[in-house]
Motif scaffolding. Structure first.
Motif, PDB file in Angstrom:
ATOM      1  N   PHE A  15       0.844  -1.206   0.000  1.00 49.44           N
ATOM      2  CA  PHE A  15       0.000   0.000   0.000  1.00 49.44           C
ATOM      3  C   PHE A  15       0.877   1.252   0.000  1.00 49.44           C
ATOM      4  O   PHE A  15       0.603   2.225  -0.712  1.00 49.44           O
ATOM      5  CB  PHE A  15      -0.932  -0.005   1.216  1.00 49.44           C
ATOM      6  CG  PHE A  15      -1.644  -1.318   1.393  1.00 49.44           C
ATOM      7  CD1 PHE A  15      -2.497  -1.789   0.406  1.00 49.44           C
ATOM      8  CD2 PHE A  15      -1.437  -2.107   2.515  1.00 49.44           C
ATOM      9  CE1 PHE A  15      -3.141  -3.013   0.533  1.00 49.44           C
ATOM     10  CE2 PHE A  15      -2.082  -3.326   2.664  1.00 49.44           C
ATOM     11  CZ  PHE A  15      -2.930  -3.788   1.670  1.00 49.44           C
ATOM     12  N   GLY A  31      -5.238   2.709  -5.286  1.00 50.32           N
ATOM     13  CA  GLY A  31      -4.492   1.588  -4.715  1.00 50.32           C
ATOM     14  C   GLY A  31      -4.799   1.431  -3.238  1.00 50.32           C
ATOM     15  O   GLY A  31      -5.719   0.706  -2.847  1.00 50.32           O
ATOM     16  N   GLN A  32      -4.036   2.133  -2.420  1.00 53.02           N
ATOM     17  CA  GLN A  32      -4.218   2.037  -0.963  1.00 53.02           C
ATOM     18  C   GLN A  32      -5.659   2.400  -0.586  1.00 53.02           C
ATOM     19  O   GLN A  32      -6.240   3.332  -1.140  1.00 53.02           O
ATOM     20  CB  GLN A  32      -3.250   3.009  -0.292  1.00 53.02           C
ATOM     21  CG  GLN A  32      -3.148   2.842   1.203  1.00 53.02           C
ATOM     22  CD  GLN A  32      -2.121   3.804   1.809  1.00 53.02           C
ATOM     23  OE1 GLN A  32      -1.812   4.840   1.230  1.00 53.02           O
ATOM     24  NE2 GLN A  32      -1.601   3.441   2.955  1.00 53.02           N
ATOM     25  N   GLY A  33      -6.201   1.662   0.390  1.00 52.13           N
ATOM     26  CA  GLY A  33      -7.600   1.872   0.761  1.00 52.13           C
ATOM     27  C   GLY A  33      -7.789   3.021   1.730  1.00 52.13           C
ATOM     28  O   GLY A  33      -7.567   2.864   2.928  1.00 52.13           O
ATOM     29  N   TYR A 120      -4.900 -10.421   4.278  1.00 52.08           N
ATOM     30  CA  TYR A 120      -4.458  -9.046   4.556  1.00 52.08           C
ATOM     31  C   TYR A 120      -3.002  -9.072   5.010  1.00 52.08           C
ATOM     32  O   TYR A 120      -2.591  -9.969   5.754  1.00 52.08           O
ATOM     33  CB  TYR A 120      -5.365  -8.411   5.614  1.00 52.08           C
ATOM     34  CG  TYR A 120      -5.032  -6.954   5.846  1.00 52.08           C
ATOM     35  CD1 TYR A 120      -5.136  -6.031   4.814  1.00 52.08           C
ATOM     36  CD2 TYR A 120      -4.581  -6.512   7.076  1.00 52.08           C
ATOM     37  CE1 TYR A 120      -4.807  -4.700   5.006  1.00 52.08           C
ATOM     38  CE2 TYR A 120      -4.255  -5.181   7.279  1.00 52.08           C
ATOM     39  CZ  TYR A 120      -4.364  -4.282   6.234  1.00 52.08           C
ATOM     40  OH  TYR A 120      -4.027  -2.979   6.423  1.00 52.08           O
ATOM     41  N   ASN A 168     -11.051  -8.168   2.468  1.00 55.95           N
ATOM     42  CA  ASN A 168     -10.076  -7.390   1.715  1.00 55.95           C
ATOM     43  C   ASN A 168      -9.000  -8.357   1.215  1.00 55.95           C
ATOM     44  O   ASN A 168      -8.401  -9.051   2.042  1.00 55.95           O
ATOM     45  CB  ASN A 168      -9.434  -6.341   2.649  1.00 55.95           C
ATOM     46  CG  ASN A 168      -8.355  -5.514   1.977  1.00 55.95           C
ATOM     47  OD1 ASN A 168      -8.153  -5.595   0.782  1.00 55.95           O
ATOM     48  ND2 ASN A 168      -7.651  -4.718   2.781  1.00 55.95           N
ATOM     49  N   TYR A 199     -14.711  -3.908   7.855  1.00 54.27           N
ATOM     50  CA  TYR A 199     -15.656  -3.424   6.828  1.00 54.27           C
ATOM     51  C   TYR A 199     -17.089  -3.812   7.187  1.00 54.27           C
ATOM     52  O   TYR A 199     -17.943  -3.958   6.303  1.00 54.27           O
ATOM     53  CB  TYR A 199     -15.244  -3.969   5.454  1.00 54.27           C
ATOM     54  CG  TYR A 199     -13.845  -3.519   5.069  1.00 54.27           C
ATOM     55  CD1 TYR A 199     -13.596  -2.200   4.697  1.00 54.27           C
ATOM     56  CD2 TYR A 199     -12.759  -4.393   5.146  1.00 54.27           C
ATOM     57  CE1 TYR A 199     -12.310  -1.760   4.398  1.00 54.27           C
ATOM     58  CE2 TYR A 199     -11.469  -3.967   4.841  1.00 54.27           C
ATOM     59  CZ  TYR A 199     -11.257  -2.649   4.472  1.00 54.27           C
ATOM     60  OH  TYR A 199      -9.979  -2.222   4.186  1.00 54.27           O
ATOM     61  N   LYS A 230     -12.327   3.080   9.060  1.00 51.97           N
ATOM     62  CA  LYS A 230     -13.133   2.680   7.903  1.00 51.97           C
ATOM     63  C   LYS A 230     -14.538   3.246   8.006  1.00 51.97           C
ATOM     64  O   LYS A 230     -15.096   3.752   7.037  1.00 51.97           O
ATOM     65  CB  LYS A 230     -13.256   1.150   7.849  1.00 51.97           C
ATOM     66  CG  LYS A 230     -11.980   0.407   8.039  1.00 51.97           C
ATOM     67  CD  LYS A 230     -11.105   0.538   6.849  1.00 51.97           C
ATOM     68  CE  LYS A 230      -9.729   0.032   7.203  1.00 51.97           C
ATOM     69  NZ  LYS A 230      -8.751   0.297   6.193  1.00 51.97           N
ATOM     70  N   PHE A 314     -13.537  -2.265  -2.014  1.00 43.32           N
ATOM     71  CA  PHE A 314     -12.580  -2.733  -3.009  1.00 43.32           C
ATOM     72  C   PHE A 314     -13.282  -3.548  -4.094  1.00 43.32           C
ATOM     73  O   PHE A 314     -14.257  -4.246  -3.812  1.00 43.32           O
ATOM     74  CB  PHE A 314     -11.527  -3.637  -2.358  1.00 43.32           C
ATOM     75  CG  PHE A 314     -10.754  -2.956  -1.255  1.00 43.32           C
ATOM     76  CD1 PHE A 314      -9.941  -1.869  -1.521  1.00 43.32           C
ATOM     77  CD2 PHE A 314     -10.860  -3.420   0.050  1.00 43.32           C
ATOM     78  CE1 PHE A 314      -9.235  -1.245  -0.499  1.00 43.32           C
ATOM     79  CE2 PHE A 314     -10.145  -2.796   1.070  1.00 43.32           C
ATOM     80  CZ  PHE A 314      -9.336  -1.702   0.800  1.00 43.32           C
ATOM     81  N   ARG A 359      -6.540  -4.934  -7.547  1.00 42.36           N
ATOM     82  CA  ARG A 359      -7.591  -4.395  -6.668  1.00 42.36           C
ATOM     83  C   ARG A 359      -7.651  -2.885  -6.788  1.00 42.36           C
ATOM     84  O   ARG A 359      -6.633  -2.209  -6.683  1.00 42.36           O
ATOM     85  CB  ARG A 359      -7.277  -4.777  -5.216  1.00 42.36           C
ATOM     86  CG  ARG A 359      -8.362  -4.389  -4.227  1.00 42.36           C
ATOM     87  CD  ARG A 359      -7.853  -4.353  -2.803  1.00 42.36           C
ATOM     88  NE  ARG A 359      -7.151  -3.102  -2.523  1.00 42.36           N
ATOM     89  CZ  ARG A 359      -6.636  -2.782  -1.334  1.00 42.36           C
ATOM     90  NH1 ARG A 359      -6.708  -3.637  -0.331  1.00 42.36           N
ATOM     91  NH2 ARG A 359      -6.023  -1.621  -1.178  1.00 42.36           N
TER      92      ARG A 359
HETATM   93  N1  GLN Z   1      -5.836  -1.575   4.661  1.00 39.93           N
HETATM   94  C1  GLN Z   1      -5.628  -0.614   3.619  1.00 39.93           C
HETATM   95  C2  GLN Z   1      -5.676  -1.313   2.280  1.00 39.93           C
HETATM   96  O1  GLN Z   1      -5.949  -2.461   2.203  1.00 39.93           O
HETATM   97  C3  GLN Z   1      -4.321   0.097   3.756  1.00 39.93           C
HETATM   98  C4  GLN Z   1      -3.764   0.235   5.106  1.00 39.93           C
HETATM   99  C5  GLN Z   1      -2.287   0.333   5.039  1.00 39.93           C
HETATM  100  O2  GLN Z   1      -1.745   1.044   4.209  1.00 39.93           O
HETATM  101  N2  GLN Z   1      -1.632  -0.405   5.888  1.00 39.93           N
HETATM  102  O3  GLN Z   1      -5.421  -0.689   1.298  1.00 39.93           O
END
Ligand code: GLN
Ligand code: PMP
Length: 383
Positions: A15, A31-33, A120, A168, A199, A230, A314, A359
């Protein structure tokens, strides 16, 4: 000086890498969430008021009482299950700290912990830091948990299993049958369950989130973890929580008190008052479903093939019709050449198996999504 790495195969998280690349190339960062819009002004006001009112010293180790009570009330209102705020609720520095704390509290040297892949990125390093060994079980081709394989992976050394729903990166959610299979397995092998439900409020199409807290037998053996980052669009605040039965929570707090001791006070006080109104979190699924639908409709006009998204913010896309590049190289190319950043799904696998899938995060303003879609529409031209 050099030390022997405790995490020799770990680099910088994907990320962070993709966000830096997006910034370097002026790409739209899907990209990054994290959301590219701000949180509710009322939440900022509540935190500001807490600071102004002098809530600026250490809170109780487990978290501000009013916030623990608000968390317990929220869980009871949704799932009709009770957690005692005094002994069964702890406020954490985001879900990441809760996950690691639960692992450090539970896993002993040589213990095995089952994780489902794609996984994850923090789970396996967390297990290893605790001295355990991750046993990975791949999902089915349509990203369901393959319970026969999970059962085959369980052994007398298995101490815990980690579950993430909504998931995720795949956007799938567990159903009643999954919960029953998990309960039977956990019972048979006497497993602790670490349930990552960050989530929880992003489940779409009228489907209800299945919290493990709501299953009487699983409640007794589970750490259930969530994140205000979130739910309230404040990923940078790093405030989350863990709920678990008192005996488990006692051990969790022993670790918690020595890795953060406690979490910043004014945000806890602000969150406690903001939680009095359930509107923001109860409305989150509709809010994100509209974005999902807009993004999926736009993707349908590109050469990417989007997979269904039942929850999370996502969506996973197959690009195999467009390119023979590996998914990490494709993400790099997409960022540098097309101007849209994504994350390779292989980054969520211990063996980096590459299915030519990436993603995207759709927690973005409509204009951001539209601008990204306009760029992605060019993909058709490449072949
Ligand atoms: N969990 C977030 C993602 O999946 C990012 C969090 C992080 O950068 N550690 O994108
Ligand atoms: N678990 C999952 C599945 C996540 O996607 C994330 C963050 N995006 C986290 C945990 C970490 O949450 P936090 O930012 O609250 O530490």
């Amino acid at each position: 000086m050099k030390i022997e790495s405790k995490l020799p195969s770990v680099g910088t998280t994907i990320f962070t890498v993709m966000s830096a690349l997006a910034e370097a190339h002026g790409a739209i960062n899907l990209g990054q969430g994290f959301p590219d819009f701000d949180c509710d002004r009322r939440l900022v006001d509540a935190v500001t008021e807490a600071m102004t009112a002098g809530h600026n010293q250490y809170p109780p180790m487990a978290g501000v009482a009013a916030l623990r009570e608000a968390i317990a009330r929220k869980i009871h209102a949704i799932h009709t299950v009770s957690y005692d705020p005094a002994t069964e609720v702890t406020v954490t520095a985001g879900a990441t700290q809760a996950l690691l704390t639960a692992l450090l509290a539970v896993v002993r040297a040589g213990d095995e912990v089952i994780v489902i892949e794609p996984v994850y990125d923090s789970y396996i390093p967390g297990i290893e830091l605790a001295g355990g060994r991750a046993v990975t079980v791949p999902m089915t081709a349509d990203y369901r948990i393959d319970w026969d394989r999970v059962e085959a992976a369980a052994s007398p050394a298995t101490r815990a299993i980690m579950i993430n729903s909504p998931h995720n990166p795949t956007g799938t959610v567990i159903d009643a049958a999954d919960v029953e299979r998990l309960a039977a397995l956990a019972e048979r092998h006497d497993l602790v369950v670490i349930s990552d439900e960050v989530y929880e409020h992003m489940v779409f199409d009228g489907v209800a989130h299945r919290s493990l807290a709501a299953h009487p037998a699983l409640r007794e053996r589970s750490f259930v973890i969530s994140s205000f980052g979130k739910t309230f669009h404040v990923t940078g605040w790093k405030v989350g929580y863990c709920v678990a039965p008192a005996a488990l929570m006692t051990e969790f707090r022993k670790v918690h008190q020595f890795n953060v001791f406690t979490v910043n006070t004014p945000m806890q006080v602000g969150l406690a008052s903001y939680l009095e109104d359930p509107g923001p979190y109860l409305g989150l699924a509709d809010f994100y479903q509209a974005r999902r639908d807009r993004f999926l409709a736009g993707l349908a006009a590109t050469a990417l093939r989007a997979r269904p998204c039942e929850g999370t913010y996502f969506v996973v896309c197959d690009y195999s019709a467009i390119s023979d590049l590996g998914d990490a190289d494709f993400c790099r190319w997409l960022t540098e050449t097309i101007g849209v950043a994504a994350v390779p799904v292989s980054a969520f696998r211990s063996d980096s198996r590459d299915e030519r899938r990436i993603r995207f995060c759709f927690a973005k303003r409509e204009e951001t999504l539209d601008a990204a879609l306009a760029r992605l529409a060019r993909l058709g031209d490449t072949g």
